[in-house]
Design a protein around this motif. Structure first.
Motif, mmCIF file in Angstrom:
data_model
loop_
_atom_site.group_PDB
_atom_site.id
_atom_site.type_symbol
_atom_site.label_atom_id
_atom_site.label_comp_id
_atom_site.label_asym_id
_atom_site.label_seq_id
_atom_site.Cartn_x
_atom_site.Cartn_y
_atom_site.Cartn_z
ATOM 1 N N THR A 1 -7.326 -4.381 -5.048
ATOM 2 C CA THR A 1 -6.973 -3.226 -4.211
ATOM 3 C C THR A 1 -5.728 -3.518 -3.375
ATOM 4 O O THR A 1 -4.844 -2.665 -3.244
ATOM 5 N N ALA A 2 -5.649 -4.724 -2.813
ATOM 6 C CA ALA A 2 -4.471 -5.074 -2.013
ATOM 7 C C ALA A 2 -3.221 -5.127 -2.879
ATOM 8 O O ALA A 2 -2.142 -4.654 -2.484
ATOM 9 N N ALA A 3 -3.348 -5.689 -4.078
ATOM 10 C CA ALA A 3 -2.205 -5.765 -4.987
ATOM 11 C C ALA A 3 -1.742 -4.373 -5.393
ATOM 12 O O ALA A 3 -0.535 -4.092 -5.440
ATOM 13 N N TRP A 4 -2.689 -3.506 -5.690
ATOM 14 C CA TRP A 4 -2.331 -2.153 -6.101
ATOM 15 C C TRP A 4 -1.561 -1.432 -4.995
ATOM 16 O O TRP A 4 -0.587 -0.713 -5.254
ATOM 17 N N ALA A 5 -1.970 -1.643 -3.749
ATOM 18 C CA ALA A 5 -1.264 -1.018 -2.634
ATOM 19 C C ALA A 5 0.169 -1.514 -2.552
ATOM 20 O O ALA A 5 1.105 -0.720 -2.325
ATOM 21 N N GLU A 6 0.378 -2.821 -2.736
ATOM 22 C CA GLU A 6 1.738 -3.368 -2.655
ATOM 23 C C GLU A 6 2.611 -2.857 -3.803
ATOM 24 O O GLU A 6 3.817 -2.655 -3.624
ATOM 25 N N VAL A 7 2.021 -2.640 -4.967
ATOM 26 C CA VAL A 7 2.787 -2.121 -6.107
ATOM 27 C C VAL A 7 3.096 -0.638 -5.923
ATOM 28 O O VAL A 7 4.207 -0.173 -6.205
ATOM 29 N N ILE B 1 10.584 -13.015 -5.798
ATOM 30 C CA ILE B 1 9.497 -13.519 -4.952
ATOM 31 C C ILE B 1 9.503 -12.684 -3.678
ATOM 32 O O ILE B 1 10.449 -12.756 -2.885
ATOM 33 N N LEU B 2 8.471 -11.903 -3.481
ATOM 34 C CA LEU B 2 8.418 -10.940 -2.389
ATOM 35 C C LEU B 2 7.259 -11.255 -1.462
ATOM 36 O O LEU B 2 6.246 -11.808 -1.884
ATOM 37 N N VAL B 3 7.401 -10.901 -0.204
ATOM 38 C CA VAL B 3 6.324 -11.070 0.772
ATOM 39 C C VAL B 3 5.668 -9.716 1.009
ATOM 40 O O VAL B 3 6.350 -8.698 1.186
ATOM 41 N N ALA B 4 4.348 -9.686 0.973
ATOM 42 C CA ALA B 4 3.597 -8.447 1.174
ATOM 43 C C ALA B 4 3.983 -7.780 2.490
ATOM 44 O O ALA B 4 4.259 -8.454 3.487
ATOM 45 N N ALA C 1 5.668 -3.901 -1.008
ATOM 46 C CA ALA C 1 6.757 -4.817 -1.361
ATOM 47 C C ALA C 1 7.197 -4.704 -2.804
ATOM 48 O O ALA C 1 8.383 -4.883 -3.118
ATOM 49 N N ALA C 2 6.262 -4.418 -3.731
ATOM 50 C CA ALA C 2 6.577 -4.396 -5.159
ATOM 51 C C ALA C 2 6.780 -2.992 -5.707
ATOM 52 O O ALA C 2 6.750 -2.793 -6.922
ATOM 53 N N SER C 3 6.997 -2.028 -4.828
ATOM 54 C CA SER C 3 7.259 -0.664 -5.288
ATOM 55 C C SER C 3 8.453 -0.653 -6.244
ATOM 56 O O SER C 3 9.496 -1.233 -5.963
ATOM 57 N N GLY C 4 8.276 -0.024 -7.402
ATOM 58 C CA GLY C 4 9.322 0.001 -8.412
ATOM 59 C C GLY C 4 9.140 -1.035 -9.502
ATOM 60 O O GLY C 4 9.809 -0.976 -10.533
#
Length: 312
Positions: free
Chosen positions: A109-115, A292-295, A119-122
């Motif tokens: 769930t946390a990863a999906w939010a970041e994507v 390499i991105l930070v949440a 931070a990882a949008s796009g």
């Protein structure tokens, strides 16, 4: 605009919120985490009712630690929260709340939010690592969460990196999280401070003056003050973390890694040695380097991701 409820179940608290389709949290409720399955179900049902009384919501997503079945309904096993074993959590909560419910692993769930929003949008091919007490993980490929055949993919913290190494809570020895986590950071600092107390003056002063009195926040604070033992502990963690990330890149070829969790809040103290090790190991195979991105979403990431996954 459809509103959903996201719930993030932690070891000490249940954090729930109403989230819109843009990932914005409109309202939030927090209650203590109960210790048994029946009390847990009642607590979750209670926060849903409180939020539903104030908002027109259509579904509920729950992020829970442990092995979640691919049907997004059953907690196969969770050692640290409510002692769940084959817990039919979706069905229990749907009966209490009267809304459709999906259950996901909390790292997912946390990863999906970041994507989706962070931070990882796009990016569509992402490995998210939560570096805290241990190492949580989640994999997104082609814009979809990778759950695996049984729903429990994405547990890189339990890759065995040292045969017959340190014992892990999972029952194996030598797991990655024993060398590249918050617990590892503290262990490295304590071992070095015990052996070189004169070099750990700042670090020891932040604790109780003994190596055993050193805790994770002390290591970060001392490293920012230039304490050589604390800095060396971050170098140790970063070395192991970067090497492991290079191995994951060899297997999964992501376009980005996202680092979250408490240890990642140390920023450059962790990123510098991690990137050094990552690029050193990666370039031996002439592979393109992932970002390499930070949440960026902080403690709300889990509930935001759970709420968005409830729509899917």
């Amino acid at each position: 605009m459809a509103l959903t409820i996201g719930i993030d179940i932690g070891g000490t608290k249940i954090l729930a919120g109403v989230v819109d389709m843009g990932g914005i949290v409109l309202d939030q409720v927090k209650v203590p985490t109960p210790g048994d399955p029946d009390a847990m179900a009642e607590a979750i049902g209670g926060v849903i009712r409180r939020l539903r009384d104030q908002h027109d919501v259509t579904a509920v997503g729950i992020g829970a630690a442990g092995f979640i079945h691919a049907d997004r309904a059953t907690v196969i096993f969770s050692a640290n929260v409510a002692a769940w074993v084959n817990e039919p959590l979706r069905d229990r909560i749907e009966a209490l709340a009267g809304l459709p419910v999906v259950v996901e692993n909390d790292a997912n769930t946390a990863a999906w939010a970041e994507v989706r929003f962070g931070a990882a949008s796009g990016h569509e091919d992402v490995v998210c690592l939560t570096v805290g007490t241990g190492i949580g993980g989640a994999i997104v490929q082609g814009g979809n969460l990778v759950r695996g055949r049984h729903g429990i993919a994405g547990e890189p913290g339990h890759m065995r990196v040292v045969p017959d190494g340190l014992p892990c809570g999972c029952g194996n020895n030598g797991c990655w999280e024993q060398y590249a986590s918050g617990n590892a950071l503290t262990r490295y600092a304590r071992e070095r401070a015990a052996g070189e107390p004169e070099a750990a003056e700042k670090l020891l002063a932040l604790g109780d003056g003994t190596a055993d009195g050193i805790h994770g926040p002390h290591v970060t604070q001392a490293a920012r003050l230039g304490d050589p033992v604390a800095l060396a502990a971050f170098t140790d963690v970063g070395e192991w973390l970067g090497q492991g990330m290079a191995d994951l890149a060899a297997m999964l070829d992501p376009s980005a890694f996202v680092l979250g969790g408490g240890v990642s809040e140390a920023g450059e103290l962790l990123l510098r040695p991690t990137l050094t090790a990552y690029h050193r190991v990666l370039t031996r195979g002439h592979r393109p380097a992932a970002d390499i991105l930070v949440a960026t979403l902080g403690p709300e990431a889990g509930l935001v991701g759970a709420a968005d996954l409830a729509r899917r």
